[in-house]
Design a protein around this motif. Structure first.
Motif, PDB file in Angstrom:
ATOM      1  N   THR A 170     -12.549   1.375  23.591  1.00 32.66           N
ATOM      2  CA  THR A 170     -11.311   1.622  23.984  1.00 32.66           C
ATOM      3  C   THR A 170     -10.664   0.511  24.942  1.00 32.66           C
ATOM      4  OG1 THR A 170     -11.338   4.107  23.706  1.00 32.66           O
ATOM      5  CG2 THR A 170      -9.507   3.362  24.456  1.00 32.66           C
ATOM      6  N   MET A 171      -9.733  -0.304  24.525  1.00 32.58           N
ATOM      7  CA  MET A 171      -9.271  -1.347  25.235  1.00 32.58           C
ATOM      8  C   MET A 171      -7.895  -0.807  25.888  1.00 32.58           C
ATOM      9  SD  MET A 171      -9.988  -4.508  22.717  1.00 32.58           S
ATOM     10  CE  MET A 171      -9.490  -5.918  23.732  1.00 32.58           C
ATOM     11  N   LEU A 172      -7.996  -0.851  27.328  1.00 32.78           N
ATOM     12  CA  LEU A 172      -6.800  -0.059  27.757  1.00 32.78           C
ATOM     13  C   LEU A 172      -5.740  -1.204  28.398  1.00 32.78           C
ATOM     14  CD1 LEU A 172      -8.985   2.518  29.069  1.00 32.78           C
ATOM     15  CD2 LEU A 172      -7.088   3.204  27.737  1.00 32.78           C
ATOM     16  N   ALA A 173      -4.437  -0.786  28.671  1.00 34.29           N
ATOM     17  CA  ALA A 173      -3.438  -1.642  29.188  1.00 34.29           C
ATOM     18  C   ALA A 173      -3.806  -1.960  30.440  1.00 34.29           C
ATOM     19  CB  ALA A 173      -2.075  -0.715  29.043  1.00 34.29           C
TER      20      ALA A 173
ATOM     21  N   ILE B 286      -7.364   1.956  15.993  1.00 32.50           N
ATOM     22  CA  ILE B 286      -6.325   2.800  16.512  1.00 32.50           C
ATOM     23  C   ILE B 286      -5.486   1.903  17.356  1.00 32.50           C
ATOM     24  CG2 ILE B 286      -5.446   5.012  17.567  1.00 32.50           C
ATOM     25  CD1 ILE B 286      -8.386   5.966  16.703  1.00 32.50           C
ATOM     26  N   MET B 287      -4.209   1.609  17.149  1.00 33.99           N
ATOM     27  CA  MET B 287      -3.524   0.843  18.013  1.00 33.99           C
ATOM     28  C   MET B 287      -2.538   1.328  19.170  1.00 33.99           C
ATOM     29  SD  MET B 287      -4.679  -2.218  17.320  1.00 33.99           S
ATOM     30  CE  MET B 287      -3.517  -3.316  18.174  1.00 33.99           C
ATOM     31  N   ARG B 288      -2.473   2.727  19.016  1.00 37.10           N
ATOM     32  CA  ARG B 288      -1.598   3.392  19.876  1.00 37.10           C
ATOM     33  C   ARG B 288      -1.976   4.795  20.014  1.00 37.10           C
ATOM     34  NH1 ARG B 288       3.025   4.743  22.793  1.00 37.10           N
ATOM     35  NH2 ARG B 288       3.650   7.012  22.319  1.00 37.10           N
ATOM     36  N   TYR B 289      -2.030   5.369  21.460  1.00 38.94           N
ATOM     37  CA  TYR B 289      -2.010   6.702  21.518  1.00 38.94           C
ATOM     38  C   TYR B 289      -1.387   6.983  22.944  1.00 38.94           C
ATOM     39  CZ  TYR B 289      -4.444  11.121  22.938  1.00 38.94           C
ATOM     40  OH  TYR B 289      -4.753  12.300  23.385  1.00 38.94           O
ATOM     41  N   GLY B 290      -0.480   8.044  22.946  1.00 38.03           N
ATOM     42  CA  GLY B 290       0.388   8.268  24.151  1.00 38.03           C
ATOM     43  C   GLY B 290       1.241   9.350  23.788  1.00 38.03           C
TER      44      GLY B 290
ATOM     45  N   ALA C 181     -12.038   8.653  32.357  1.00 39.28           N
ATOM     46  CA  ALA C 181     -10.694   8.628  32.277  1.00 39.28           C
ATOM     47  C   ALA C 181     -10.033   7.363  33.007  1.00 39.28           C
ATOM     48  CB  ALA C 181     -10.490   9.696  33.555  1.00 39.28           C
ATOM     49  N   TYR C 182      -8.816   7.143  32.465  1.00 42.61           N
ATOM     50  CA  TYR C 182      -7.963   6.093  32.893  1.00 42.61           C
ATOM     51  C   TYR C 182      -6.699   6.483  33.381  1.00 42.61           C
ATOM     52  CZ  TYR C 182      -6.191   1.298  32.933  1.00 42.61           C
ATOM     53  OH  TYR C 182      -5.973   0.030  33.153  1.00 42.61           O
ATOM     54  N   PHE C 183      -6.336   6.168  34.665  1.00 41.72           N
ATOM     55  CA  PHE C 183      -5.090   6.417  35.137  1.00 41.72           C
ATOM     56  C   PHE C 183      -4.002   5.472  35.110  1.00 41.72           C
ATOM     57  CE2 PHE C 183      -8.293   8.879  37.186  1.00 41.72           C
ATOM     58  CZ  PHE C 183      -7.623  10.454  37.617  1.00 41.72           C
ATOM     59  N   LEU C 184      -2.949   5.556  34.640  1.00 41.69           N
ATOM     60  CA  LEU C 184      -1.871   4.745  34.417  1.00 41.69           C
ATOM     61  C   LEU C 184      -0.489   5.340  34.472  1.00 41.69           C
ATOM     62  CD1 LEU C 184      -1.584   1.602  33.374  1.00 41.69           C
ATOM     63  CD2 LEU C 184      -1.386   2.452  31.048  1.00 41.69           C
TER      64      LEU C 184
ATOM     65  N   GLN D 192       4.612   5.738  27.014  1.00 41.56           N
ATOM     66  CA  GLN D 192       3.798   4.431  27.120  1.00 41.56           C
ATOM     67  C   GLN D 192       2.387   4.559  26.196  1.00 41.56           C
ATOM     68  OE1 GLN D 192       1.777   3.935  30.986  1.00 41.56           O
ATOM     69  NE2 GLN D 192       1.036   5.944  31.090  1.00 41.56           N
ATOM     70  N   ASN D 193       2.053   3.593  25.847  1.00 43.30           N
ATOM     71  CA  ASN D 193       1.060   3.358  24.832  1.00 43.30           C
ATOM     72  C   ASN D 193      -0.263   3.132  26.013  1.00 43.30           C
ATOM     73  OD1 ASN D 193      -1.084   2.561  22.963  1.00 43.30           O
ATOM     74  ND2 ASN D 193      -0.072   0.747  22.360  1.00 43.30           N
ATOM     75  N   PHE D 194      -1.164   3.889  25.953  1.00 41.50           N
ATOM     76  CA  PHE D 194      -2.453   3.564  26.754  1.00 41.50           C
ATOM     77  C   PHE D 194      -3.130   2.542  26.417  1.00 41.50           C
ATOM     78  CE2 PHE D 194      -1.663   7.751  28.945  1.00 41.50           C
ATOM     79  CZ  PHE D 194      -2.498   7.277  30.210  1.00 41.50           C
TER      80      PHE D 194
END
Length: 304
Positions: free
Chosen positions: A147-150, A36-40, A219-222, A45-47
């Motif tokens: 999950t690799m995050l921005a 899965i390359m995108r979720y947003g 959780a990841y805040f961005l 934005q793509n996370f």
């Protein structure tokens, strides 16, 4: 808007699939993967971290970072975990669900599969990570959802409920280090209830910690939004990496939040499933990481 799953070109790959309910969307590759390359949020934005120099490529003999979210194998070894996933995946669509299945890996004998189901309303997604043993010999593995995050965000996870020494004498959870973990690293913040990891693109060293929580979450805040994933672990089972159901890792390029399933022995033909629940919310990243400030942010998102 009803759930829509459509075939699109994305990132230089001609055979991708967009899964959307009009509020959020995901992009799943089939030219490589499954990934899965995108979720947003739609139009937002793509996370997920994307390695731009690897977009659109496929067929490499060695494993590639690429980015995004994948199903992986623990305990981590160079030989088995890093088996390449650079060949096409088979896609099946059924209603609001997409199933992406990898060919059997010659190095491991495993068939990996991602099952993505999006809610009709809201930002909720259920991701089921599956592995099947195709070898005659039994194999013992843990399904590892990574999950690799921005860059530029803040990751938070919660410990099991805290208590007083007078009331609780036995340990409640491990906190696991790796050989490259340095607790002096300024990216870490240790609180009573929470573990916080801040991404910093100017710090090139790697860092990682893991722990166990029956109610595992990260959780990841961005940029004014937050990605949350949850997983229900089983305290009665054995988990890899000295008992971790959750791990988090950072380098200059990205930050990862990861959940792990229990160690499971699969006989020929058997499958094992590992289920995560995802959602997105609007939320500024915590400027002052305290138990009180994080309590206010996450208490409304966690449904347990």
């Amino acid at each position: 808007m009803a759930v829509e799953i459509s075939k699109i070109q994305w990132g230089g790959w001609p055979n991708c699939y967009r899964v959307s309910n009009g509020e959020v969307d995901l992009v799943v590759t089939s030219d490589i993967g499954p990934r899965i390359m995108r979720y947003g949020f739609v139009g937002g934005q793509n996370f997920f971290k994307v390695f731009e120099d690897q977009l659109g490529k496929s067929g490499e003999k060695r494993w590639q970072f690429r980015g995004g979210h994948r199903v992986w194998l623990a305990p981590e070894t160079f030989e088995r975990t890093y088996a390449p996933d650079n060949d096409p995946a088979e896609i099946e669509v059924s209603g609001a669900t997409l199933i992406a299945t990898q060919p059997v890996e010659p190095l491991t004998g495993l068939r990996k599969q991602l099952v993505v189901s999006i809610d009709e309303l809201g930002a909720g997604v259920t991701v089921t990570h599956r592995m099947q043993n195709t070898w005659a010999e039994p194999v013992t593995i843990s399904v590892w959802a990574l999950t690799m995050l921005a860059q530029g965000g803040v990751a938070v996870t919660g410990f099991p409920p805290r208590g007083r020494h007078e009331d609780v004498l036995s340990p409640t959870n491990p906190l696991v280090m790796w050989a490259f973990t340095d607790l002096r690293d300024p990216r870490w913040t240790f609180l009573e209830k929470y573990l916080v990891l801040r991404h910093d693109r100017n710090i090139s060293t790697h860092t990682k910690l893991g722990h166990f929580n029956a109610r595992t979450w990260g959780a990841y805040f961005l940029n004014g939004e937050v990605f949350l994933k949850t997983y229900t672990a089983d305290p009665g089972k054995i988990y890899p990496d000295m008992g971790c159901s959750y791990e988090t890792f950072a380098s200059a390029e990205m930050l990862e939040i990861e959940t792990l399933g229990p160690l499971t022995t699969l006989s020929f033909g058997e499958w094992v499933d590992h289920i995560e629940r995802w959602t997105l919310n609007k939320a500024e990243k915590p400027q002052y990481c305290t138990d009180e400030s994080l309590d206010q942010l996450v208490s409304g998102w966690l449904a347990w």
